[in-house]
Design a protein around this motif. Structure first.
Motif, PDB file in Angstrom:
ATOM      1  N   PHE A 238       0.821  -1.209   0.000  1.00 22.73           N
ATOM      2  CA  PHE A 238       0.000   0.000   0.000  1.00 22.73           C
ATOM      3  C   PHE A 238       0.856   1.260   0.000  1.00 22.73           C
ATOM      4  CE2 PHE A 238      -3.426  -2.884   1.120  1.00 22.73           C
ATOM      5  CZ  PHE A 238      -4.465  -2.348   0.376  1.00 22.73           C
ATOM      6  N   ALA A 239       2.025   1.204   0.597  1.00 21.66           N
ATOM      7  CA  ALA A 239       2.922   2.362   0.558  1.00 21.66           C
ATOM      8  C   ALA A 239       3.339   2.664  -0.881  1.00 21.66           C
ATOM      9  CB  ALA A 239       4.157   2.107   1.424  1.00 21.66           C
ATOM     10  N   CYS A 240       3.650   1.632  -1.654  1.00 19.25           N
ATOM     11  CA  CYS A 240       4.020   1.831  -3.063  1.00 19.25           C
ATOM     12  C   CYS A 240       2.858   2.439  -3.842  1.00 19.25           C
ATOM     13  CB  CYS A 240       4.439   0.498  -3.688  1.00 19.25           C
ATOM     14  SG  CYS A 240       6.014  -0.139  -3.055  1.00 19.25           S
ATOM     15  N   LEU A 241       1.643   1.958  -3.581  1.00 20.39           N
ATOM     16  CA  LEU A 241       0.468   2.534  -4.236  1.00 20.39           C
ATOM     17  C   LEU A 241       0.317   4.011  -3.888  1.00 20.39           C
ATOM     18  CD1 LEU A 241      -2.218  -0.278  -3.757  1.00 20.39           C
ATOM     19  CD2 LEU A 241      -1.183   0.460  -5.914  1.00 20.39           C
ATOM     20  N   LEU A 242       0.536   4.331  -2.626  1.00 18.86           N
ATOM     21  CA  LEU A 242       0.373   5.717  -2.186  1.00 18.86           C
ATOM     22  C   LEU A 242       1.417   6.635  -2.799  1.00 18.86           C
ATOM     23  CD1 LEU A 242      -0.493   5.097   1.568  1.00 18.86           C
ATOM     24  CD2 LEU A 242      -2.020   5.995  -0.192  1.00 18.86           C
ATOM     25  N   PHE A 243       2.654   6.159  -2.928  1.00 17.84           N
ATOM     26  CA  PHE A 243       3.691   6.984  -3.557  1.00 17.84           C
ATOM     27  C   PHE A 243       3.349   7.257  -5.024  1.00 17.84           C
ATOM     28  CE2 PHE A 243       6.785   5.138  -0.298  1.00 17.84           C
ATOM     29  CZ  PHE A 243       6.707   6.271   0.501  1.00 17.84           C
ATOM     30  N   GLY A 244       2.845   6.227  -5.714  1.00 21.18           N
ATOM     31  CA  GLY A 244       2.436   6.424  -7.101  1.00 21.18           C
ATOM     32  C   GLY A 244       1.300   7.425  -7.225  1.00 21.18           C
ATOM     33  N   LEU A 245       0.311   7.302  -6.333  1.00 16.24           N
ATOM     34  CA  LEU A 245      -0.810   8.245  -6.333  1.00 16.24           C
ATOM     35  C   LEU A 245      -0.354   9.664  -6.021  1.00 16.24           C
ATOM     36  CD1 LEU A 245      -3.580   6.208  -4.479  1.00 16.24           C
ATOM     37  CD2 LEU A 245      -3.667   7.024  -6.844  1.00 16.24           C
ATOM     38  N   ALA A 246       0.564   9.795  -5.078  1.00 20.62           N
ATOM     39  CA  ALA A 246       1.051  11.121  -4.698  1.00 20.62           C
ATOM     40  C   ALA A 246       1.711  11.811  -5.885  1.00 20.62           C
ATOM     41  CB  ALA A 246       2.038  11.005  -3.537  1.00 20.62           C
ATOM     42  N   ALA A 247       2.546  11.075  -6.610  1.00 27.45           N
ATOM     43  CA  ALA A 247       3.221  11.659  -7.770  1.00 27.45           C
ATOM     44  C   ALA A 247       2.214  12.054  -8.839  1.00 27.45           C
ATOM     45  CB  ALA A 247       4.236  10.663  -8.326  1.00 27.45           C
ATOM     46  N   PHE A 248       1.273  11.169  -9.114  1.00 23.48           N
ATOM     47  CA  PHE A 248       0.278  11.436 -10.160  1.00 23.48           C
ATOM     48  C   PHE A 248      -0.581  12.643  -9.800  1.00 23.48           C
ATOM     49  CE2 PHE A 248      -3.960  10.877 -11.972  1.00 23.48           C
ATOM     50  CZ  PHE A 248      -3.652  10.707 -13.319  1.00 23.48           C
ATOM     51  N   MET A 249      -1.048  12.716  -8.564  1.00 27.36           N
ATOM     52  CA  MET A 249      -1.941  13.798  -8.171  1.00 27.36           C
ATOM     53  C   MET A 249      -1.211  15.132  -8.072  1.00 27.36           C
ATOM     54  SD  MET A 249      -4.538  11.964  -5.461  1.00 27.36           S
ATOM     55  CE  MET A 249      -5.784  13.244  -5.590  1.00 27.36           C
ATOM     56  N   PHE A 250       0.058  15.099  -7.688  1.00 34.67           N
ATOM     57  CA  PHE A 250       0.822  16.345  -7.642  1.00 34.67           C
ATOM     58  C   PHE A 250       0.992  16.909  -9.045  1.00 34.67           C
ATOM     59  CE2 PHE A 250       4.791  18.779  -7.700  1.00 34.67           C
ATOM     60  CZ  PHE A 250       4.525  19.692  -6.695  1.00 34.67           C
ATOM     61  N   ILE A 251       1.330  16.049  -9.990  1.00 35.03           N
ATOM     62  CA  ILE A 251       1.461  16.492 -11.382  1.00 35.03           C
ATOM     63  C   ILE A 251       0.123  17.023 -11.892  1.00 35.03           C
ATOM     64  CG2 ILE A 251       1.895  15.699 -13.748  1.00 35.03           C
ATOM     65  CD1 ILE A 251       3.926  13.711 -12.516  1.00 35.03           C
ATOM     66  N   ASP A 252      -0.947  16.326 -11.554  1.00 29.81           N
ATOM     67  CA  ASP A 252      -2.277  16.743 -11.993  1.00 29.81           C
ATOM     68  C   ASP A 252      -2.625  18.120 -11.432  1.00 29.81           C
ATOM     69  OD1 ASP A 252      -4.982  16.221 -13.143  1.00 29.81           O
ATOM     70  OD2 ASP A 252      -5.559  16.291 -11.045  1.00 29.81           O
ATOM     71  N   ALA A 253      -2.285  18.346 -10.148  1.00 28.27           N
ATOM     72  CA  ALA A 253      -2.603  19.635  -9.515  1.00 28.27           C
ATOM     73  C   ALA A 253      -1.847  20.785 -10.165  1.00 28.27           C
ATOM     74  CB  ALA A 253      -2.266  19.569  -8.027  1.00 28.27           C
ATOM     75  N   VAL A 254      -0.620  20.513 -10.639  1.00 26.11           N
ATOM     76  CA  VAL A 254       0.216  21.556 -11.207  1.00 26.11           C
ATOM     77  C   VAL A 254      -0.084  21.786 -12.673  1.00 26.11           C
ATOM     78  CG1 VAL A 254       2.603  22.186 -11.767  1.00 26.11           C
ATOM     79  CG2 VAL A 254       2.070  21.151  -9.551  1.00 26.11           C
ATOM     80  N   VAL A 255      -0.315  20.707 -13.414  1.00 23.36           N
ATOM     81  CA  VAL A 255      -0.402  20.788 -14.863  1.00 23.36           C
ATOM     82  C   VAL A 255      -1.815  21.009 -15.367  1.00 23.36           C
ATOM     83  CG1 VAL A 255      -0.028  19.538 -17.025  1.00 23.36           C
ATOM     84  CG2 VAL A 255       1.661  19.390 -15.169  1.00 23.36           C
ATOM     85  N   ARG A 256      -2.781  20.222 -14.860  1.00 23.91           N
ATOM     86  CA  ARG A 256      -4.131  20.244 -15.426  1.00 23.91           C
ATOM     87  C   ARG A 256      -4.905  21.462 -14.920  1.00 23.91           C
ATOM     88  NH1 ARG A 256      -9.265  17.620 -14.427  1.00 23.91           N
ATOM     89  NH2 ARG A 256      -8.477  16.733 -12.480  1.00 23.91           N
ATOM     90  N   PRO A 257      -5.574  22.182 -15.777  1.00 25.05           N
ATOM     91  CA  PRO A 257      -6.405  23.313 -15.317  1.00 25.05           C
ATOM     92  C   PRO A 257      -7.594  22.808 -14.527  1.00 25.05           C
ATOM     93  CG  PRO A 257      -6.759  22.906 -17.655  1.00 25.05           C
ATOM     94  CD  PRO A 257      -5.612  22.040 -17.238  1.00 25.05           C
ATOM     95  N   HIS A 258      -7.962  23.506 -13.453  1.00 29.52           N
ATOM     96  CA  HIS A 258      -9.091  23.099 -12.603  1.00 29.52           C
ATOM     97  C   HIS A 258     -10.166  24.166 -12.676  1.00 29.52           C
ATOM     98  CE1 HIS A 258      -7.217  19.635 -10.432  1.00 29.52           C
ATOM     99  NE2 HIS A 258      -6.126  20.260 -10.826  1.00 29.52           N
TER     100      HIS A 258
END
Length: 258
Positions: A238-258
């Motif tokens: 689950f830690a590996c899953l969380l690290f992957g999610l953290a990276a994906f969501m951080f990129i999404d927050a920075v790159v994708r317009p909301h």
């Protein structure tokens, strides 16, 4: 892949995490609801609170014989007001900020899970130590922090509760998991009630219903899973899953317009 299949699969994984580890599942619920099922961050957090509340309560019935009730009540009491306040404020925070905050909390949760695999269980009967010995301020701070995270982001916060209960209050791991589920149930319910009362939301029960149902079944079997696979192994996964999610969501927050 249909939304129903995705909801059932994601719900089962989250329920298993809560039932086996006493936490961690809520961290997967919000991104699953956003990226797999198309909910906006605010609706996803509210739906997650509903799912986590019901799932934690179900898992608690499987761990009810291993709960330090007085400790759980004190811990939960410290988090209820922060959970309510954070839930009321969450609707004023931009989605990009919520997504970025979630990414940071997910990374912190992954680190906490990895560290907790190294915890040595105390030789304890499962009762809390006196406030003088453990520091009442540490207990109140941990409880308030857990409540804030629960109310703001829609996660249970078990990744904070279990290590705190083991390292600060010296509970055995099994008792810490059961107590964590009790605390999560209380805080999530308080935050959920606040969100429903203060925000104008329409929840899609065609998605949430199957998701919650699969999570409930997973939570019921989570304790059995923890008996077959070591807790340390489950936490690393689950830690590996969380690290992957953290990276994906951080990129999404920075790159994708909301």
């Amino acid at each position: 892949m249909s939304a129903l299949v995705l909801a059932l699969g994601a719900g089962a994984v989250i329920g298993l995490a809560l039932g086996a580890l006493g936490g961690g599942g809520g961290m997967l619920a919000v991104p699953a609801l956003i990226y797999l099922l198309g909910l906006d961050p605010t609706s996803a957090a509210t739906a997650s609170l509903l799912i986590v509340s019901a799932t934690s309560l179900t898992a608690l019935t499987r761990h009810a014989g291993a709960v330090a009730w007085r400790t759980g009540v004190a811990f939960a009491a410290a988090g209820v007001v922060p959970a309510i306040a954070a839930a009321a404020l969450a609707r004023f925070i931009p989605n990009a900020v919520l997504t970025g905050s979630f990414a940071m909390i997910a990374a912190a949760a992954g680190i906490a899970m990895l560290r907790s695999t190294q915890l040595v269980e105390p030789a304890s009967t499962g009762t809390v130590l006196t406030a003088r010995r453990v520091g009442l301020s540490k207990v109140l701070t941990a409880g308030a922090g857990l409540g804030t995270v629960t109310g703001l982001l829609g996660v249970g916060g078990g990744f904070l509760a279990v290590p705190t209960l083991v390292t600060v209050l010296k509970l055995r791991m099994g008792v810490a998991i059961g107590t964590s589920l009790f605390v999560i149930s209380i805080n999530s319910a308080a935050a959920l009630a606040t969100r429903l009362a203060t925000a104008q939301l329409t929840l899609d029960w065609r998605i949430i219903g199957p998701f919650a149902g699969a999570a409930l079944l997973g939570a019921w079997d989570g304790k059995r899973l923890s008996g077959k696979v070591s807790t340390a192994t489950l936490k690393r996964i689950f830690a590996c899953l969380l690290f992957g999610l953290a990276a994906f969501m951080f990129i999404d927050a920075v790159v994708r317009p909301h």
